[in-house]
Design a protein around this motif. Structure first.
Motif, short mmCIF file in Angstrom:
data_model
loop_
_atom_site.label_atom_id
_atom_site.label_comp_id
_atom_site.label_asym_id
_atom_site.label_seq_id
_atom_site.Cartn_x
_atom_site.Cartn_y
_atom_site.Cartn_z
N LEU A 1 38.11 39.50 81.90
CA LEU A 1 37.76 40.72 81.16
C LEU A 1 38.77 41.83 81.41
CD1 LEU A 1 33.88 40.85 81.66
CD2 LEU A 1 35.10 40.49 79.50
N GLU A 2 39.16 41.99 82.67
CA GLU A 2 40.11 43.06 83.01
C GLU A 2 41.44 42.84 82.30
OE1 GLU A 2 40.19 42.91 87.23
OE2 GLU A 2 38.48 44.27 87.48
N ASN A 3 41.91 41.60 82.26
CA ASN A 3 43.17 41.30 81.57
C ASN A 3 43.05 41.54 80.07
OD1 ASN A 3 44.54 40.56 83.90
ND2 ASN A 3 43.89 38.43 83.77
N ASP A 4 41.92 41.11 79.49
CA ASP A 4 41.72 41.30 78.05
C ASP A 4 41.58 42.77 77.68
OD1 ASP A 4 41.90 38.61 77.78
OD2 ASP A 4 39.84 38.27 77.12
N LEU A 5 40.95 43.55 78.55
CA LEU A 5 40.79 44.97 78.27
C LEU A 5 42.13 45.70 78.28
CD1 LEU A 5 37.56 45.74 80.34
CD2 LEU A 5 37.77 45.71 77.85
N LYS A 6 43.05 45.23 79.11
CA LYS A 6 44.38 45.85 79.17
C LYS A 6 45.17 45.62 77.90
CE LYS A 6 44.78 45.46 84.21
NZ LYS A 6 45.47 44.74 85.32
N LYS A 7 44.91 44.50 77.23
CA LYS A 7 45.67 44.15 76.03
C LYS A 7 45.30 45.02 74.83
CE LYS A 7 46.02 39.32 77.50
NZ LYS A 7 45.58 37.93 77.24
N LYS A 8 44.05 45.51 74.82
CA LYS A 8 43.59 46.42 73.75
C LYS A 8 43.78 45.83 72.35
CE LYS A 8 42.39 50.07 76.25
NZ LYS A 8 41.05 50.66 76.26
N LYS A 9 43.58 44.55 72.19
CA LYS A 9 43.72 43.94 70.88
C LYS A 9 42.46 44.19 70.05
CE LYS A 9 46.90 40.23 72.19
NZ LYS A 9 47.12 38.76 72.26
N ASP A 10 42.66 44.37 68.75
CA ASP A 10 41.53 44.64 67.85
C ASP A 10 40.85 43.34 67.46
OD1 ASP A 10 41.86 47.39 67.87
OD2 ASP A 10 43.38 47.31 66.30
N ILE A 11 40.32 42.64 68.45
CA ILE A 11 39.56 41.41 68.23
C ILE A 11 38.16 41.65 68.78
CG2 ILE A 11 39.38 38.95 68.77
CD1 ILE A 11 42.39 38.90 69.20
N LYS A 12 37.16 41.30 68.00
CA LYS A 12 35.78 41.52 68.43
C LYS A 12 35.47 40.65 69.65
CE LYS A 12 33.68 42.85 64.00
NZ LYS A 12 33.15 44.14 64.47
N GLN B 1 36.61 48.26 73.07
CA GLN B 1 37.78 48.46 73.92
C GLN B 1 38.38 49.85 73.78
OE1 GLN B 1 39.81 44.29 74.91
NE2 GLN B 1 40.44 45.08 72.96
N HIS B 2 37.99 50.56 72.74
CA HIS B 2 38.54 51.90 72.52
C HIS B 2 37.72 52.97 73.23
CE1 HIS B 2 41.29 50.16 69.61
NE2 HIS B 2 40.26 49.60 68.99
N GLN B 3 36.61 52.55 73.85
CA GLN B 3 35.79 53.49 74.59
C GLN B 3 36.50 53.87 75.89
OE1 GLN B 3 31.82 52.09 75.30
NE2 GLN B 3 31.32 53.73 76.72
N SER B 4 36.48 55.12 76.22
CA SER B 4 37.16 55.58 77.43
C SER B 4 36.40 55.10 78.67
CB SER B 4 37.24 57.12 77.45
OG SER B 4 35.95 57.68 77.41
N GLU B 5 37.15 54.84 79.72
CA GLU B 5 36.62 54.46 81.02
C GLU B 5 35.84 53.14 80.98
OE1 GLU B 5 34.40 57.63 82.70
OE2 GLU B 5 36.06 59.04 82.68
N ILE B 6 36.14 52.29 80.02
CA ILE B 6 35.50 50.98 79.98
C ILE B 6 36.15 50.08 81.01
CG2 ILE B 6 37.02 49.93 78.26
CD1 ILE B 6 33.24 49.59 78.24
N ASN B 7 35.34 49.29 81.71
CA ASN B 7 35.89 48.34 82.68
C ASN B 7 34.95 47.15 82.80
OD1 ASN B 7 33.90 48.85 84.93
ND2 ASN B 7 34.78 50.90 84.76
N ALA B 8 35.42 46.12 83.47
CA ALA B 8 34.68 44.86 83.54
C ALA B 8 33.34 45.02 84.26
CB ALA B 8 35.53 43.79 84.23
N GLU B 9 33.33 45.77 85.35
CA GLU B 9 32.09 45.94 86.11
C GLU B 9 31.05 46.69 85.29
OE1 GLU B 9 31.03 44.71 88.76
OE2 GLU B 9 32.83 43.83 89.66
N LEU B 10 31.49 47.68 84.52
CA LEU B 10 30.57 48.42 83.66
C LEU B 10 29.97 47.50 82.60
CD1 LEU B 10 29.30 51.08 82.75
CD2 LEU B 10 31.36 51.51 81.38
N LEU B 11 30.79 46.63 82.04
CA LEU B 11 30.30 45.68 81.03
C LEU B 11 29.28 44.72 81.64
CD1 LEU B 11 33.64 44.80 79.20
CD2 LEU B 11 31.75 46.15 78.29
#
Length: 642
Positions: free
Chosen positions: A231-242, A338-348
């Motif tokens: 999740l952390e790696n995918d969140l860094k990529k910020k790709k517009d994929i659902k 992914q465009h939400q600020s301060e999003i991270n894997a633990e929060l998800l």
């Protein structure tokens, strides 16, 4: 200057001197070592030749001596270097090489270790005689290896890279290449030199450790740590994929452990993993994140309807699997913005946990989908605020009047007088406003804050009891609600009796109300505590009787004084045909068990008349009075008595 082993040297000189005299040789030479007086060693090269004078008369011999100490030292060092190099190469778990800087890695030199490593003879690689080294490199690594060499040569750095080769037998091996570029005077790459080591064993250990770190041992699925990393790696990529997480909560499986044993429940979890794995696809991956929790990570889905459809498929799968064991569970879905600020894997992961728990709390016995949304977040945040307020109250760091008691009168139908007050706990904070007991009591119980807060409630109720006595109402009791958590605490009864003695209140004027959840707890311990309290003169009542866990069999075993009939049965008295309700039966059964009956939630005359007609002992509710603060409770007594 002395000679080392002079007798040996003299004998050798004598023999050599005989040969030119006999005409066998014209001259001779030899290297000799001498030891100086200071102990240092010097090497010399000595040439001996006949000295021929005019008229061919041999006068004697001439000897030329040259100091060759430096040369000897260099030769010995070179010899030692060659010896060490030979030993090193013979024990090297791989090969040493020198090659051209080209895409074929054309070999100029390859050590004998080539055969053990690759299965090919060294000579077959020299100048690409039978194949090039490129042919041995696994195809997927060739371009990366070439680019890595370009990078390090441009910066004149040391080369280090791990990749796979394919041996002559088709076996794949992991190797580590360590090398460097050799540059000419013009700064051009002349060659590449280095060693290539077999690290297959190390890689096997690393792979095993990596597998164990990333997988759950019970199910073989990827674990929580791997999901977090992904999740952390995918969140860094910020790709517009659902992307979305679908959590499955099967904590109810644990309830079967006591009945059937650990191995049985472990087997169920393995079966769940197997059937859920069958739902995986290229864009749906399954993880076992905790003992009884699974998570699907879904990417590239089309819309919310697809998530609902898949969630329903998960529900149907689990219902089919657990139809015999009747295990319920929760399904929670979190869509990842992914465009939400301060999003991270633990929060998800926290949000997913909230959604699955909410699913269980709302729908109990069904696998029903619950989406995480702002409303759920608001509910959770409110619960957190309630917990903070309760924590502050428990530790005396909050505002003094945030927790307070109201008292609702209880009417004795036989005497027509007020015989008791039920102490009702209230919470009101500046941030939350007035909070219902139905909202904050479960939070207090879940966090175990009910224990310190419960004691504060008891102390305040006892203070009110003392005030009643001071105002001439020494015959009126006060009822206090007690959590099973409090009652099961070993020191609770002793502490309660200590407070009674310390505050000098009459135990006969105290009633403890316990909810029906007592029947699902440690029954023997509960009954033991109740007996001790009743022996001290305290009355015990079962609150909200008839809607929870109680059974008449257990009710008979439990040593209590009264039953409080739940408001649900009192409300039913408003039906058109009150003869069909069972409230009168509850009263009758309670009396047969030797219990006093108290009806809660009486708000209408028709209810009161029914209860009086069927010999209910006591009533409370808005028809008598709403809950009152201390002052108004005292005033109510004065007016009611008058």
């Amino acid at each position: 200057m002395g000679k080392d082993n002079p007798s040996d040297d003299l004998g050798e000189d004598a023999e050599n001197l005989k040969k030119p005299r006999a005409g066998e040789i014209g001259m001779y030479c030899m290297d000799k070592r001498y030891i100086r007086p200071d102990g240092s060693v010097v090497w010399v090269h000595m040439i001996v030749a006949p000295l021929i004078l005019p008229e061919d008369r041999i006068f004697g011999h001439i000897c030329l001596v040259q100091d060759i100490t430096d040369r000897k030292i260099f030769e010995e060092a070179l010899h030692e270097s060659e010896r060490s190099k030979s030993v090193f190469l013979s024990h090297l778990p791989g090969l040493a090489y020198r090659c051209n800087y080209d895409r074929e890695w054309t070999m100029q030199f390859v050590s004998d270790g080539c055969y053990a490593l690759t299965g090919y003879r060294p000579e077959s690689l020299l100048n690409n005689r039978e194949l090039s080294f490129k042919d041995i490199i696994s195809p997927e690594y060739r371009e990366a290896l070439w680019n890595k060499w370009k990078e390090v040569l441009a910066q004149r750095q040391q080369f280090k890279y791990e990749y796979e080769i394919i041996t002559a037998t088709g076996e794949r091996k992991w190797v580590l290449e360590l090398g460097q570029g050799i540059f000419n005077d013009n700064g051009e790459v002349e060659a590449l030199e280095g060693i290539i080591l077999d690290i297959s064993d190390r890689k096997a250990v690393e792979d095993a450790l990596k597998y164990n770190n990333e997988h759950d041992r019970t199910t073989g699925l990827y674990n929580r740590e791997y999901l977090i990393s992904l999740l952390e790696n995918d969140l860094k990529k910020k790709k517009d994929i659902k992307k979305a997480l679908i959590g499955v909560n099967l904590t109810a499986v644990q309830l079967l452990t006591v009945k059937y044993g650990f191995n049985y429940t472990q087997s169920l979890i393995k079966k769940a993993a197997a059937v859920l794995s069958a739902l995986c696809s290229e864009n749906r991956q399954l993880f076992h994140v905790r003992e009884n929790r699974f998570v699907f990570y879904i990417v590239g889905y089309s819309d919310k309807n697809e998530l609902v459809e898949f969630g329903n498929a998960v529900a149907e799968t689990l219902e089919s699997l657990f139809i015999t064991d009747r295990i319920n569970g929760g399904i929670g879905i979190v869509e990842i913005d992914q465009h939400q600020s301060e999003i991270n894997a633990e929060l998800l992961m926290r949000r997913m946990l909230l959604a699955t728990d909410r699913s269980i709390n709302l729908y109990d016995n069904d696998y029903v989908i619950c989406f995480y949304d702002d409303e759920l977040e608001s509910m959770v945040n409110r619960e957190i605020e309630i917990e903070r307020a309760l924590f502050a109250i428990a530790n005396d760091t909050g505002t003094k009047d945030e927790l307070f008691l109201h008292y609702q009168p209880i009417l004795d139908l036989k005497s027509g007088s007020i015989c008791d007050f039920e102490a009702l706990c209230r919470l009101k904070t500046e941030k939350l406003g007035l909070v219902s007991p139905a909202e904050f009591i479960p939070v207090a119980e879940k966090t175990k804050l009910i224990i310190p807060i419960g004691e504060k409630v008891i102390i305040n109720a006892f203070k009110f009891l003392s005030r009643l006595n001071e105002n001439g109402y020494g015959n009126i009791s006060v009822s206090v609600n007690i959590s099973v958590i409090q009652l099961l605490k070993p020191e609770f009864t002793d502490r309660l009796l200590e407070l009674i003695a310390k505050m000098n209140v009459n135990p006969g004027n105290i009633c403890l109300e316990i909810t029906e959840s007592v029947f699902s707890s440690d029954f023997a311990r509960i009954n033991k505590a109740i007996n001790k309290l009743r022996t001290a003169g305290i009355h015990i009542a079962i609150d909200d009787f008839g809607t929870g866990y109680s059974s008449l069999a257990r009710e008979k075993e439990l040593n209590v004084d009264s039953l409080k009939i739940d408001k649900y049965f009192i409300d039913n008295l408003l039906d058109a045909n009150p003869d069909k309700v069972i409230t009168s039966d509850i009263i009758s059964m309670s009396h047969k068990l030797g219990h006093c009956t108290v009806a809660e939630g009486v708000e209408h005359d028709i209810q009161l008349h029914y209860l009086m007609e069927h010999d209910c002992d006591r009533v409370q509710g808005y028809l008598i009075s709403k809950p009152l603060d201390e002052n108004n409770a005292i005033e109510f007594l004065k007016n009611y008595s008058a």
